[in-house]
Design a protein around this motif. Sequence first.
Motif, short mmCIF file in Angstrom:
data_model
loop_
_atom_site.label_atom_id
_atom_site.label_comp_id
_atom_site.label_asym_id
_atom_site.label_seq_id
_atom_site.Cartn_x
_atom_site.Cartn_y
_atom_site.Cartn_z
N GLU A 30 85.93 67.68 -13.85
CA GLU A 30 84.57 68.08 -14.22
C GLU A 30 84.60 69.36 -15.05
O GLU A 30 83.94 69.44 -16.10
CB GLU A 30 83.71 68.26 -12.96
CG GLU A 30 83.36 66.92 -12.35
CD GLU A 30 82.93 67.00 -10.90
OE1 GLU A 30 83.05 68.08 -10.28
OE2 GLU A 30 82.46 65.96 -10.39
N GLN B 268 85.95 68.56 -18.48
CA GLN B 268 84.96 67.86 -19.31
C GLN B 268 83.89 68.82 -19.84
O GLN B 268 83.47 68.70 -21.00
CB GLN B 268 84.31 66.71 -18.52
CG GLN B 268 83.50 65.75 -19.38
CD GLN B 268 84.35 65.07 -20.43
OE1 GLN B 268 85.37 64.47 -20.14
NE2 GLN B 268 83.94 65.18 -21.70
N ASN B 269 83.47 69.77 -19.00
CA ASN B 269 82.47 70.75 -19.45
C ASN B 269 82.95 71.55 -20.64
O ASN B 269 82.21 71.78 -21.60
CB ASN B 269 82.09 71.70 -18.30
CG ASN B 269 81.23 71.00 -17.26
OD1 ASN B 269 80.62 69.97 -17.55
ND2 ASN B 269 81.20 71.54 -16.05
N ALA C 197 85.32 70.62 -22.75
CA ALA C 197 85.46 69.70 -23.87
C ALA C 197 84.11 69.44 -24.54
O ALA C 197 84.00 69.42 -25.77
CB ALA C 197 86.08 68.39 -23.40
N ASP C 198 83.07 69.29 -23.73
CA ASP C 198 81.74 69.04 -24.28
C ASP C 198 81.24 70.24 -25.09
O ASP C 198 80.68 70.09 -26.17
CB ASP C 198 80.73 68.74 -23.15
CG ASP C 198 81.01 67.38 -22.51
OD1 ASP C 198 81.75 66.58 -23.12
OD2 ASP C 198 80.50 67.14 -21.40
N LYS C 199 81.51 71.43 -24.54
CA LYS C 199 81.05 72.66 -25.21
C LYS C 199 81.68 72.82 -26.59
O LYS C 199 81.04 73.27 -27.53
CB LYS C 199 81.41 73.84 -24.30
CG LYS C 199 80.86 75.17 -24.73
CD LYS C 199 81.04 76.20 -23.60
CE LYS C 199 80.90 77.62 -24.14
NZ LYS C 199 81.41 78.61 -23.16
N TYR C 200 82.96 72.42 -26.72
CA TYR C 200 83.67 72.63 -27.99
C TYR C 200 83.92 71.34 -28.76
O TYR C 200 84.70 71.31 -29.70
CB TYR C 200 85.01 73.34 -27.72
CG TYR C 200 84.84 74.74 -27.19
CD1 TYR C 200 84.72 75.83 -28.07
CD2 TYR C 200 84.78 74.99 -25.82
CE1 TYR C 200 84.54 77.12 -27.59
CE2 TYR C 200 84.60 76.27 -25.33
CZ TYR C 200 84.49 77.34 -26.21
OH TYR C 200 84.31 78.61 -25.73
N HIS C 201 83.31 70.24 -28.33
CA HIS C 201 83.48 68.93 -28.98
C HIS C 201 84.94 68.52 -29.07
O HIS C 201 85.45 68.19 -30.15
CB HIS C 201 82.82 68.92 -30.37
CG HIS C 201 81.39 69.36 -30.33
ND1 HIS C 201 80.39 68.60 -29.77
CD2 HIS C 201 80.81 70.52 -30.71
CE1 HIS C 201 79.25 69.25 -29.82
NE2 HIS C 201 79.47 70.44 -30.38
N LYS D 96 88.18 66.08 -27.44
CA LYS D 96 88.48 64.87 -26.66
C LYS D 96 89.27 65.29 -25.41
O LYS D 96 89.92 66.34 -25.39
CB LYS D 96 89.33 63.90 -27.47
CG LYS D 96 88.62 63.38 -28.71
CD LYS D 96 87.68 62.25 -28.37
CE LYS D 96 87.15 61.60 -29.64
NZ LYS D 96 85.81 61.04 -29.45
N ASP E 223 88.36 60.65 -22.16
CA ASP E 223 88.21 59.61 -23.19
C ASP E 223 89.27 58.55 -23.06
O ASP E 223 89.04 57.39 -23.40
CB ASP E 223 88.31 60.26 -24.58
CG ASP E 223 87.14 61.19 -24.83
OD1 ASP E 223 86.05 60.67 -25.10
OD2 ASP E 223 87.32 62.42 -24.71
#
Length: 382
Positions: free
Chosen positions: A144, A147-148, A150-154, A156, A179
């Motif tokens: 988790e 993933q947070n 990864a989402d913040k910095y786009h 994979k 992914d």
Amino acid sequence: MAINKFKEPILVTRPLLPNLVDFNQQLQEIWKSQWITNNGNKNKELLENLKQYLSVNHLSLFSNGTLALILGIKSLGLSGEVITTPFTFPATVQALDWCGITPVFCDVEPDTLNLDPSKIEPLITERTSAILGVHVFGNPCDVEAIQNIADKYHLKVVYDAAHAFGVEYKGKPIGQYGDLTMFSFHATKLFNTVEGGAVVFKDRLLTRKLDLLKNFGISGPEKVELSGINAKLNELQAAMGLEVLKLVPEERDKRSHIKRVYEENLQYVPGVRIITKLERQENSYQHFVIEIDEQYFGMTRDQLHEKLKEYNIFTRKYFYPLCSDFSWYQHLPSVKKELLSVAHEKAERVLSLPFYGGLSHEDVQKICDIIKFIQLRQYKVG
Ligand SMILES: *Cc1c(COP(=O)(O)O)cnc(C)c1O
């Protein structure tokens, strides 16, 4: 009182082998079909069985886990730098090498020995394309938190789940995080196809790309669409997988009992910490690993590893050396020892003990007695 050594060598693992009569039945079907590779019936059947076992929608089979990871990384179009762990099997970072990607080593958490999410962000640059985590010894990464970031910095997220076959995290199958996730089906893994591997992934469109990549990019009798390689699982390997998969639940049961015997015996031994102490559904039963603290145990991990050989017990130092110590990475800023202090400390202390269903409870008890005996004698002799 001395303890006798084992009559036969006890190795760290033994491959899970199917009953020969059942395997022969599989072979007869293959011989009859005259189809021995290139996505035959056994491949198709194994693909479906594994999707079901791992609870995933998209899966692709490969000739081994390393090629599965390399082509998985290629299929995602990753480039530049990928943040990963030094505490893993060489294949994880070598997969990046083969894709022309620079690994950026990040330190690990002291309890799980997995990528430490709190140390990832400072390593991110404009060239970073992904985070590559390893579920070391089957302990799930902090999926988790990763993933947070990864989402913040786009970015994979890719996982090496070579140790995590059948593992769940918070009630969700491990292959559903990130992914793309690689599994290895090497002979030493809980589930094996002799050599083999797979990737599971989120994006349905990767299926075709992976099919092309593992078969020279060939999309038709006279059409070669992209530059691929040969990474196909053959029908004999698939047949092996079909039979071994049937044995996995019983093997997990046996290993869970062995794990309990180890835990009951070793948890109070001074200087011994059990690393793989997980709930059943979160455990892959791939390895049983302890950490030796010289100060309390009375000798180093290396000394214990050598001493156990005198009793015919052959343990493994997973993972020593660290990947960040490989000669060809020494120019990278991320390999500096002070940046990877936890990984360095743990690599000197971890020891994988013999762990496979064929080990009797008496054998496990005896291994524990020997470890306790060695530890006690350390103090008597001084
Ligand atoms: C076994 C293993 C691999 C390599 O898998 P192969 O199927 O042998 O190519 C990769 N990563 C880890 C962590 C492994 O233990």
